[in-house]
Design a protein around this motif. Sequence first.
Motif, PDB file in Angstrom:
ATOM      1  N   VAL A   1      -7.922   3.152  13.133  1.00 13.34           N
ATOM      2  CA  VAL A   1      -8.910   1.968  12.841  1.00 13.34           C
ATOM      3  C   VAL A   1      -8.856   1.441  12.209  1.00 13.34           C
ATOM      4  CG1 VAL A   1     -11.044   2.161  14.482  1.00 13.34           C
ATOM      5  CG2 VAL A   1     -10.319   3.657  15.155  1.00 13.34           C
ATOM      6  N   LEU A   2      -9.109   1.631  10.585  1.00 15.72           N
ATOM      7  CA  LEU A   2      -9.274   0.671   9.780  1.00 15.72           C
ATOM      8  C   LEU A   2      -8.671  -0.122   9.549  1.00 15.72           C
ATOM      9  CD1 LEU A   2     -11.680   0.153   8.110  1.00 15.72           C
ATOM     10  CD2 LEU A   2     -10.575   1.644   6.136  1.00 15.72           C
ATOM     11  N   LEU A   3      -7.081   0.273  10.278  1.00 20.97           N
ATOM     12  CA  LEU A   3      -5.963  -0.543   9.621  1.00 20.97           C
ATOM     13  C   LEU A   3      -5.670  -1.542  10.602  1.00 20.97           C
ATOM     14  CD1 LEU A   3      -3.267  -0.556   8.584  1.00 20.97           C
ATOM     15  CD2 LEU A   3      -1.976   0.382  10.357  1.00 20.97           C
ATOM     16  N   ALA A   4      -6.226  -1.549  12.093  1.00 23.75           N
ATOM     17  CA  ALA A   4      -7.212  -2.452  13.183  1.00 23.75           C
ATOM     18  C   ALA A   4      -7.705  -3.648  12.868  1.00 23.75           C
ATOM     19  CB  ALA A   4      -6.921  -1.451  14.475  1.00 23.75           C
ATOM     20  N   VAL A   5      -8.640  -2.696  11.863  1.00 26.79           N
ATOM     21  CA  VAL A   5      -9.195  -3.868  11.380  1.00 26.79           C
ATOM     22  C   VAL A   5      -8.391  -4.676  10.154  1.00 26.79           C
ATOM     23  CG1 VAL A   5     -11.738  -4.758  10.236  1.00 26.79           C
ATOM     24  CG2 VAL A   5     -11.329  -2.101  11.531  1.00 26.79           C
ATOM     25  N   ALA A   6      -7.504  -4.340   9.298  1.00 25.20           N
ATOM     26  CA  ALA A   6      -7.205  -5.369   8.804  1.00 25.20           C
ATOM     27  C   ALA A   6      -6.455  -5.838   9.458  1.00 25.20           C
ATOM     28  CB  ALA A   6      -6.409  -4.667   7.761  1.00 25.20           C
ATOM     29  N   ARG A   7      -5.851  -5.429  10.542  1.00 24.96           N
ATOM     30  CA  ARG A   7      -4.523  -7.246  10.870  1.00 24.96           C
ATOM     31  C   ARG A   7      -5.633  -7.382  11.791  1.00 24.96           C
ATOM     32  NH1 ARG A   7      -1.937  -4.973  17.316  1.00 24.96           N
ATOM     33  NH2 ARG A   7      -1.304  -7.206  17.491  1.00 24.96           N
ATOM     34  N   LEU A   8      -6.978  -7.422  12.230  1.00 19.92           N
ATOM     35  CA  LEU A   8      -7.723  -7.961  12.936  1.00 19.92           C
ATOM     36  C   LEU A   8      -8.270  -9.462  11.577  1.00 19.92           C
ATOM     37  CD1 LEU A   8      -8.857  -9.155  15.931  1.00 19.92           C
ATOM     38  CD2 LEU A   8     -11.285  -7.914  15.289  1.00 19.92           C
ATOM     39  N   GLN A   9      -9.067  -9.117  11.341  1.00 26.19           N
ATOM     40  CA  GLN A   9      -9.569  -9.624   9.914  1.00 26.19           C
ATOM     41  C   GLN A   9      -8.221 -10.046   8.549  1.00 26.19           C
ATOM     42  OE1 GLN A   9     -12.798  -7.368   8.868  1.00 26.19           O
ATOM     43  NE2 GLN A   9     -14.404  -8.733   9.985  1.00 26.19           N
ATOM     44  N   ARG A  10      -7.202  -9.748   9.094  1.00 26.61           N
ATOM     45  CA  ARG A  10      -5.800 -10.292   8.153  1.00 26.61           C
ATOM     46  C   ARG A  10      -6.323 -10.426   6.762  1.00 26.61           C
ATOM     47  NH1 ARG A  10      -1.809 -10.258   9.612  1.00 26.61           N
ATOM     48  NH2 ARG A  10      -0.971 -11.344   8.238  1.00 26.61           N
ATOM     49  N   TRP A  11      -6.527  -8.584   6.688  1.00 24.46           N
ATOM     50  CA  TRP A  11      -6.922  -8.330   4.802  1.00 24.46           C
ATOM     51  C   TRP A  11      -5.566  -8.632   4.244  1.00 24.46           C
ATOM     52  CZ3 TRP A  11      -9.374  -2.995   4.980  1.00 24.46           C
ATOM     53  CH2 TRP A  11     -11.289  -3.013   5.876  1.00 24.46           C
ATOM     54  N   ALA A  12      -5.589  -9.183   2.898  1.00 22.47           N
ATOM     55  CA  ALA A  12      -4.759  -9.467   2.164  1.00 22.47           C
ATOM     56  C   ALA A  12      -3.319  -8.183   2.285  1.00 22.47           C
ATOM     57  CB  ALA A  12      -5.489  -8.575   0.671  1.00 22.47           C
ATOM     58  N   ARG A  13      -2.746  -8.010   2.353  1.00 30.97           N
ATOM     59  CA  ARG A  13      -1.023  -6.955   2.135  1.00 30.97           C
ATOM     60  C   ARG A  13      -1.067  -5.745   1.181  1.00 30.97           C
ATOM     61  NH1 ARG A  13       3.592  -7.879   4.376  1.00 30.97           N
ATOM     62  NH2 ARG A  13       4.838  -6.935   2.370  1.00 30.97           N
ATOM     63  N   SER A  14      -1.749  -6.459   0.245  1.00 30.09           N
ATOM     64  CA  SER A  14      -2.437  -4.778   0.008  1.00 30.09           C
ATOM     65  C   SER A  14      -3.245  -3.863   0.003  1.00 30.09           C
ATOM     66  CB  SER A  14      -2.779  -5.150  -1.936  1.00 30.09           C
ATOM     67  OG  SER A  14      -3.742  -6.197  -1.733  1.00 30.09           O
ATOM     68  N   GLN A  15      -4.717  -4.599   0.514  1.00 27.87           N
ATOM     69  CA  GLN A  15      -5.040  -4.108   1.150  1.00 27.87           C
ATOM     70  C   GLN A  15      -4.914  -2.987   2.508  1.00 27.87           C
ATOM     71  OE1 GLN A  15      -8.133  -6.597   1.640  1.00 27.87           O
ATOM     72  NE2 GLN A  15     -10.006  -5.801   0.359  1.00 27.87           N
ATOM     73  N   ALA A  16      -4.168  -4.036   2.896  1.00 27.41           N
ATOM     74  CA  ALA A  16      -3.610  -3.378   4.338  1.00 27.41           C
ATOM     75  C   ALA A  16      -2.581  -2.170   4.259  1.00 27.41           C
ATOM     76  CB  ALA A  16      -3.060  -4.685   4.761  1.00 27.41           C
ATOM     77  N   PHE A  17      -1.849  -2.508   2.751  1.00 35.53           N
ATOM     78  CA  PHE A  17      -1.109  -1.408   2.921  1.00 35.53           C
ATOM     79  C   PHE A  17      -1.362   0.570   2.611  1.00 35.53           C
ATOM     80  CE2 PHE A  17       2.416  -4.548   4.353  1.00 35.53           C
ATOM     81  CZ  PHE A  17       3.212  -3.372   4.499  1.00 35.53           C
ATOM     82  N   GLY A  18      -2.718  -0.506   1.698  1.00 32.97           N
ATOM     83  CA  GLY A  18      -3.486   1.025   1.791  1.00 32.97           C
ATOM     84  C   GLY A  18      -3.923   2.022   1.983  1.00 32.97           C
ATOM     85  N   VAL A  19      -4.601   1.046   3.278  1.00 33.98           N
ATOM     86  CA  VAL A  19      -5.289   1.702   4.959  1.00 33.98           C
ATOM     87  C   VAL A  19      -3.750   2.469   5.141  1.00 33.98           C
ATOM     88  CG1 VAL A  19      -5.925   1.759   6.640  1.00 33.98           C
ATOM     89  CG2 VAL A  19      -6.847   0.636   4.899  1.00 33.98           C
ATOM     90  N   TRP A  20      -3.009   1.585   5.716  1.00 31.16           N
ATOM     91  CA  TRP A  20      -1.667   1.791   6.205  1.00 31.16           C
ATOM     92  C   TRP A  20      -1.037   3.377   5.424  1.00 31.16           C
ATOM     93  CZ3 TRP A  20       2.675   2.222   9.972  1.00 31.16           C
ATOM     94  CH2 TRP A  20       3.394   2.539   9.639  1.00 31.16           C
ATOM     95  N   ASN A  21      -1.327   3.803   4.214  1.00 37.90           N
ATOM     96  CA  ASN A  21      -0.622   4.524   2.987  1.00 37.90           C
ATOM     97  C   ASN A  21      -1.560   6.199   3.865  1.00 37.90           C
ATOM     98  OD1 ASN A  21       1.635   3.260   2.281  1.00 37.90           O
ATOM     99  ND2 ASN A  21       0.957   3.216   0.023  1.00 37.90           N
ATOM    100  N   GLU A  22      -2.495   5.658   3.631  1.00 38.24           N
ATOM    101  CA  GLU A  22      -3.567   7.168   3.748  1.00 38.24           C
ATOM    102  C   GLU A  22      -3.090   7.301   5.295  1.00 38.24           C
ATOM    103  OE1 GLU A  22      -5.617   7.960   2.140  1.00 38.24           O
ATOM    104  OE2 GLU A  22      -6.021   6.574   0.551  1.00 38.24           O
ATOM    105  N   VAL A  23      -2.653   6.357   6.948  1.00 38.34           N
ATOM    106  CA  VAL A  23      -2.483   7.469   7.971  1.00 38.34           C
ATOM    107  C   VAL A  23      -1.681   7.361   8.300  1.00 38.34           C
ATOM    108  CG1 VAL A  23      -1.724   6.629  10.279  1.00 38.34           C
ATOM    109  CG2 VAL A  23      -3.670   5.042   8.953  1.00 38.34           C
ATOM    110  N   LEU A  24      -0.296   7.044   6.964  1.00 38.70           N
ATOM    111  CA  LEU A  24       0.692   8.357   6.757  1.00 38.70           C
ATOM    112  C   LEU A  24       1.145   9.027   5.782  1.00 38.70           C
ATOM    113  CD1 LEU A  24       3.516   5.232   6.248  1.00 38.70           C
ATOM    114  CD2 LEU A  24       2.946   6.329   8.389  1.00 38.70           C
ATOM    115  N   ALA A  25      -0.453   9.339   5.156  1.00 32.35           N
ATOM    116  CA  ALA A  25      -0.429  10.634   4.216  1.00 32.35           C
ATOM    117  C   ALA A  25      -1.258  11.623   5.422  1.00 32.35           C
ATOM    118  CB  ALA A  25      -1.806  10.797   3.377  1.00 32.35           C
ATOM    119  N   ARG A  26      -1.387  11.508   6.920  1.00 32.94           N
ATOM    120  CA  ARG A  26      -1.802  12.065   7.849  1.00 32.94           C
ATOM    121  C   ARG A  26      -1.756  12.838   8.804  1.00 32.94           C
ATOM    122  NH1 ARG A  26      -5.610  10.080   4.636  1.00 32.94           N
ATOM    123  NH2 ARG A  26      -7.318  10.951   3.618  1.00 32.94           N
ATOM    124  N   ASP A  27      -0.374  11.641   9.328  1.00 32.13           N
ATOM    125  CA  ASP A  27       0.243  11.083  10.370  1.00 32.13           C
ATOM    126  C   ASP A  27       1.523  10.555  10.308  1.00 32.13           C
ATOM    127  OD1 ASP A  27       1.232  12.206  13.031  1.00 32.13           O
ATOM    128  OD2 ASP A  27      -0.387  10.754  13.697  1.00 32.13           O
TER     129      ASP A  27
END
Length: 319
Positions: A136-162
């Motif tokens: 869900v936080l990744l969806a927020v990052a997409r919606l609000q156009r977070w910087a790539r470093s922030q978005a990919f930081g969240v992305w890596n948290e997802v991948l670490a779990r699923d």
Amino acid sequence: MAFLSSRRRRTRLAPQLDDQELGRLLRSLRTTTRTGTIATTDLCAAQITRLLGQDPADWDRRTHRIDVLAGFLTGSHLPRSWAAREPRSADALVLHAWTRVAEARAQGRPEDASEATDLCLRAAETAPDDPTPWVVLLAVARLQRWARSQAFGVWNEVLARDRWNREAHLVMLGYLGPEEGGSRIQVLEFVDTLRARMPANAPCAGVELTAQVLQYHAVLGRGGFEALVARNHWSHAMAAQALDRVAHTWPQPGFLRHARALADLNLLAHALMAAADRRREAAPVFEVLGGVVTPWPWSTGGDALTEYDQAQRRATVGL
């Protein structure tokens, strides 16, 4: 995945897809959420908790169920009330966050999703192994156009779990797309990297075909001559190969087992029908679908059910 009977059935929009228990919960919620009382909140919360607790480590199905519930409860008092009453419930926090994202997206107001960030972080703290707060936080990052470093930081948290989370991969596909500030090159790199690593029947197996359908729709959307020859997209090597890789495996019973397999099969049927010389390959896909229709991608051409019905008839002419 429990495939539906091949017997042709009435076409219908079913957000739960083939998840019968989720379907029963949606029918119950449709009735009980009308009163808006505290007792109703408790009852609905108990029902949702019971469903989400059935397979606590099946992150694929959990993501599907929470996403569908969030869409169903958008505009309802229930998610906020439940999160307020149970501030340490990861289920309540994630559901509330997802509804806030869905509402912000529907209204075109990305700033309205800011509350979801805090909800997701609280849920992640409460349930550290659960990938859904990060999805869900990744969806927020997409919606609000977070910087790539922030978005990919969240992305890596997802991948670490699923590692193969379907929703997260589709969110990243959108984040990297040219329509949202990315580029076609970024999309190609993302798809190529994924295809080289993932199992052929992973929950995110539909990402490559999704990228091709999105590009096809982008060409259609330009209108004029380009729209007239948009079907040629499927004769290009990358698009044709994307279809080749899945056209004969996905419809096989038991090959796709993830929670949204029927959504991917809708995508496949749509793509095969868009490619003029591959319509007969779509017939067995429609058989497996059994009339379960997803709004996207069919709604891009008009009413989803009408478009699906017309495509199914064209696929089965002469068979």
